[in-house]
Design an enzyme around this catalytic site. Structure first.
Site, short mmCIF file in Angstrom:
data_model
loop_
_atom_site.label_atom_id
_atom_site.label_comp_id
_atom_site.label_asym_id
_atom_site.label_seq_id
_atom_site.Cartn_x
_atom_site.Cartn_y
_atom_site.Cartn_z
N CYS A 2 0.82 -1.21 0.00
CA CYS A 2 0.00 0.00 0.00
C CYS A 2 0.86 1.27 0.00
O CYS A 2 2.00 1.26 0.44
CB CYS A 2 -0.87 0.02 1.24
N ARG A 27 4.88 0.22 -5.98
CA ARG A 27 4.84 -0.64 -4.80
C ARG A 27 3.84 -1.78 -4.97
O ARG A 27 3.83 -2.72 -4.19
CB ARG A 27 4.42 0.19 -3.58
N TRP A 75 -3.07 -2.61 -1.38
CA TRP A 75 -2.70 -3.97 -1.81
C TRP A 75 -3.39 -4.88 -0.82
O TRP A 75 -3.04 -4.92 0.36
CB TRP A 75 -1.18 -4.12 -1.75
N ASN A 101 -1.46 1.89 6.13
CA ASN A 101 -0.58 0.82 5.65
C ASN A 101 -0.24 -0.04 6.84
O ASN A 101 0.00 0.49 7.93
CB ASN A 101 0.73 1.36 5.08
N GLY A 102 -0.16 -1.36 6.65
CA GLY A 102 0.21 -2.24 7.76
C GLY A 102 -0.96 -3.14 8.12
O GLY A 102 -1.92 -3.28 7.36
N GLU A 481 18.07 -17.12 -9.07
CA GLU A 481 17.62 -15.77 -9.41
C GLU A 481 17.08 -15.72 -10.85
O GLU A 481 16.07 -15.08 -11.12
CB GLU A 481 18.78 -14.77 -9.22
N LYS A 485 13.32 -14.46 -11.70
CA LYS A 485 13.07 -13.34 -12.62
C LYS A 485 12.06 -13.75 -13.68
O LYS A 485 11.13 -13.03 -13.97
CB LYS A 485 14.36 -12.91 -13.33
N GLU A 488 8.37 -14.47 -12.18
CA GLU A 488 7.62 -13.36 -11.59
C GLU A 488 7.12 -12.36 -12.62
O GLU A 488 6.06 -11.77 -12.44
CB GLU A 488 8.41 -12.66 -10.48
N HIS A 504 17.10 -36.66 -9.51
CA HIS A 504 16.45 -37.31 -8.37
C HIS A 504 14.94 -37.06 -8.36
O HIS A 504 14.33 -37.02 -7.29
CB HIS A 504 17.12 -36.87 -7.06
N LYS A 603 6.29 -4.17 -4.44
CA LYS A 603 7.71 -3.84 -4.38
C LYS A 603 8.25 -4.00 -2.97
O LYS A 603 9.35 -4.47 -2.75
CB LYS A 603 7.94 -2.41 -4.87
C1 F6R Z 1 12.20 -10.23 -6.86
C2 F6R Z 1 12.18 -9.28 -5.74
C3 F6R Z 1 11.82 -9.81 -4.40
C4 F6R Z 1 12.62 -9.07 -3.31
C5 F6R Z 1 12.13 -9.51 -1.93
C6 F6R Z 1 12.90 -8.82 -0.81
O1 F6R Z 1 12.54 -9.59 -8.05
O2 F6R Z 1 12.40 -8.12 -5.91
O3 F6R Z 1 12.01 -11.18 -4.32
O4 F6R Z 1 13.98 -9.35 -3.46
O5 F6R Z 1 10.77 -9.20 -1.80
O6 F6R Z 1 12.73 -7.45 -0.87
P1 F6R Z 1 13.73 -6.48 -0.14
O7 F6R Z 1 15.07 -6.63 -0.78
O8 F6R Z 1 13.15 -5.12 -0.31
O9 F6R Z 1 13.78 -6.91 1.30
#
Ligand code: F6R
Length: 608
Positions: A2, A27, A75, A101-102, A481, A485, A488, A504, A603
């Protein structure tokens, strides 16, 4: 997650609120709303979906006159993403409006009590409890009502509040969810993140836990939870407002991938001094570094993946044992920590709820904590004993790229520093590592220059159903990673496997044409991974290999090869991840996905 914006001043509030919310879109959200005091009443408008629905509904704010207001992008957590559940929420007479927020953890108990007292609820949210509770306590003194509410609610909150009979003020309150105030020329603002206010001011103040801010047109006052006035200092935001805009790129993600050479340079340079690594900001003595018995890395998502790479680097270079934990697991499993263990929390946002909770858990147990954080002044940065800032600048795309790259650099620098102090590498080895580090930005640039070739390849896979990523050692960490990528942002199912583990069980999923990406940058494991490539290829897989320049032999085993420039074996992640990021990006673009704001994602994940 949010977003919150609030404004009070000489200008019309609604357009400023909408503009501020647009800067927080990155976000992640699923509905939006604003409330403005029109001179007599508080008028609210809410809409499910993108902010542009709300903008259209209000003619870009023109149909909501008034110079005081609050706004929110939601959100969904408690209750589906609907108009009713969108913020702001009101008391019954609509004289108090709240954005939040929260999570209010005891909201069900409070809701029941309020219903027993005759209050009725319009939404399924935890936030609405705050609006009614404020109403219950409000006897003409907002500060008194707010502090009473703060004493009653458990959980985390950043709140923006307006009262119809106090039209000269906006209130902001915070506990465990970020909130800032901005001191503007023609008015003052609140926001959950800096980009929302940058157009109007660079002077911001971070509200701390259990503090209240009272904003009027020309003043900002702060109070503690007992309603007593407190003094706060302001910070000038140095980074450019353009850094939070797309700057000609089609997507933030592409722009941020292209910023990686700079990000790596900016994170490296301040710490390199005459062939030595100096990380003054940590204030760690050599004695303290020698005493570290173990490093415990705790993080989520991509940040966790840099931790998996870092395990190989710290253990290999500095011979310090490393444990890597997912923050959401660490906090609830009563972990066994040795008192000399250094706990490193990695977080781009510095606000990830699980990472923050893990940090607090480690601190409570008396361990030294270090945050590797990108957002200056964020909760993790403020609460960790030591902070290593990654100088990546604001990252807007939900999928991280440049912050990930900067986190890797932070680990390399720390590992070399620790190794040298502990005598596990020579001065010459350190000099060689530094030489290789300095080459990374140019090498990343070179790989980015290869984007058309990757784009052509990616276009062939927009209809893929499953993709597998395999590698050994650091190559496995890179695969984790690469896989995240892709899934997502393109919504294509993908999994990462330690190359030797595939047989396995998972190898049964390989069929004619399944794409397998093999990362093969660790020379000592080269032959082993090539054998795994052969295993999947004989079962029909199409293999894309990412390997070091010179390994041309691999063309016999793989169908498509991407070469990365030569670097030290510990640093290959910084290079091999570039083609994998580009691949994911172009698959997502090819599929017409919302690259910067993938569905269901946020985000900054400020709920657990
Ligand atoms: C994937 C991504 C997330 C963040 C994760 C941690 O592309 O961005 O997996 O890495 O949510 O977020 P932070 O680094 O802000 O703690």
């Amino acid at each position: 997650m949010c977003g919150i914006v609030g404004y009070i001043g000489k200008a019309q509030a609604a357009p400023i609120l909408l503009d501020g919310l647009s800067k927080l879109e990155y976000r992640g959200y699923d509905s939006a709303g604003i409330a403005v005091y029109d001179g007599e009443h508080i008028v609210g408008k809410k809409a499910m979906g993108r902010l542009k629905v709300l903008s259209e509904m209000t003619h870009d704010g023109e149909t909501m006159p008034g110079t005081v207001g609050i706004g929110h992008t939601r959100w969904a957590t408690h209750g589906a993403p609907t108009d009713e559940n969108a913020h702001p929420h009101f008391n019954e007479s609509e004289t108090i409006a709240v954005v939040h927020n929260g999570i209010i953890e005891n909201y069900l108990k409070l809701k029941k009590k309020l219903i027993d007292k005759g209050y009725s609820f319009q939404s399924e949210t935890d936030t609405e409890v705050v609006a009614h509770l404020l109403d219950y306590y409000y006897k003409g003194n907002p500060l008194e009502a707010i502090t009473k509410v703060m004493h009653r609610v458990d959980g985390s909150y950043a709140l923006g509040i307006i009262f119809a009979d106090q039209p000269g003020y906006v209130y902001a309150v915070r506990k465990d969810s970020p909130l800032i105030v901005g001191k503007g020329k023609d008015g003052n603002l609140i926001a959950s993140d800096v980009p929302a206010v940058l157009k109007y001011t660079r002077d911001v103040c971070f509200i701390e836990n259990e503090e209240i801010a009272r904003l009027s047109e020309d003043a900002i006052e702060f109070f503690n939870v007992d309603g007593e006035p407190i003094e706060k200092t302001y910070k000038t935001i140095e980074w450019d407002v353009n850094a939070a805009e797309k700057g000609g790129y089609e997507h933030f993600m592409l722009k941020e991938m292209y910023e990686q050479p700079k990000t790596v340079r900016d994170t490296l340079s301040p710490r390199l001094k005459d062939n030595d690594i100096v990380i003054e900001e940590l204030g760690m003595t050599d004695e303290e570094i020698r005493e570290i018995s173990r490093i415990r890395i705790v993080a989520c998502g991509s940040a966790y993946h840099t931790g998996v790479t870092a395990k190989y680097v710290y253990e290999g270079m500095a011979r310090i044992p490393v444990e890597v934990d997912l923050a959401s697991e660490f906090r609830y499993r009563n972990p066994i920590l040795d008192e000399k263990e250094l706990v490193i929390i990695i977080s781009q946002s510095g606000e990830t709820a699980d990472s923050l909770a893990a940090l607090r858990e480690a601190k409570e147990r008396g361990n030294t904590t270090m945050g590797i954080v990108n957002v200056v002044g964020s909760s993790i940065a403020r609460e960790a004993d030591k902070v290593f800032y990654t100088w990546a600048g604001p990252e807007i795309a939900v999928a991280t790229t440049k912050a990930y790259s900067a986190q890797l650099i932070a680990h390399y620098l720390l590992a070399i520093k620790f190794a040298r102090v502990r005598g596990t590498i020579t001065e010459q080895e350190m000099a060689d590592y530094i030489t290789d580090l300095k080459r990374l930005p140019d090498q990343i640039e070179l790989l980015l220059g290869n984007k058309e070739r990757i784009q052509r390849f990616a276009n062939r896979y927009v209809t893929a159903k499953d993709v597998f990523f395999i590698g050994r050692g650091i190559d496995y960490a890179i695969s984790l990673e690469g896989s995240l990528k892709l899934k997502e942002i393109s919504y294509i199912h993908s999994e990462a496997y330690a190359a030797g583990e595939l047989k396995h069980g998972t190898i049964s999923l390989i069929e004619e044409g399944t794409l397998v990406s093999a990362v093969v940058t660790q020379e000592d494991l080269y032959k082993k991974t090539v054998s795994n490539i052969v295993e999947v290829r004989t079962r029909g897989a199409f293999v894309m290999a990412v390997t070091n320049e010179g390994n041309t032999e691999i063309e016999k085993a793989a169908d498509y090869v991407v070469y990365i420039p030569k670097t030290n074996k510990y640093f290959t992640n910084s290079l091999a991840i570039i083609p994998l990021q580009l691949f994911s990006y172009y698959v997502s673009v090819g599929k017409g996905c919302d690259v910067d704001k993938p569905r269901n994602l946020a985000k900054s994940v400020t709920v657990e």
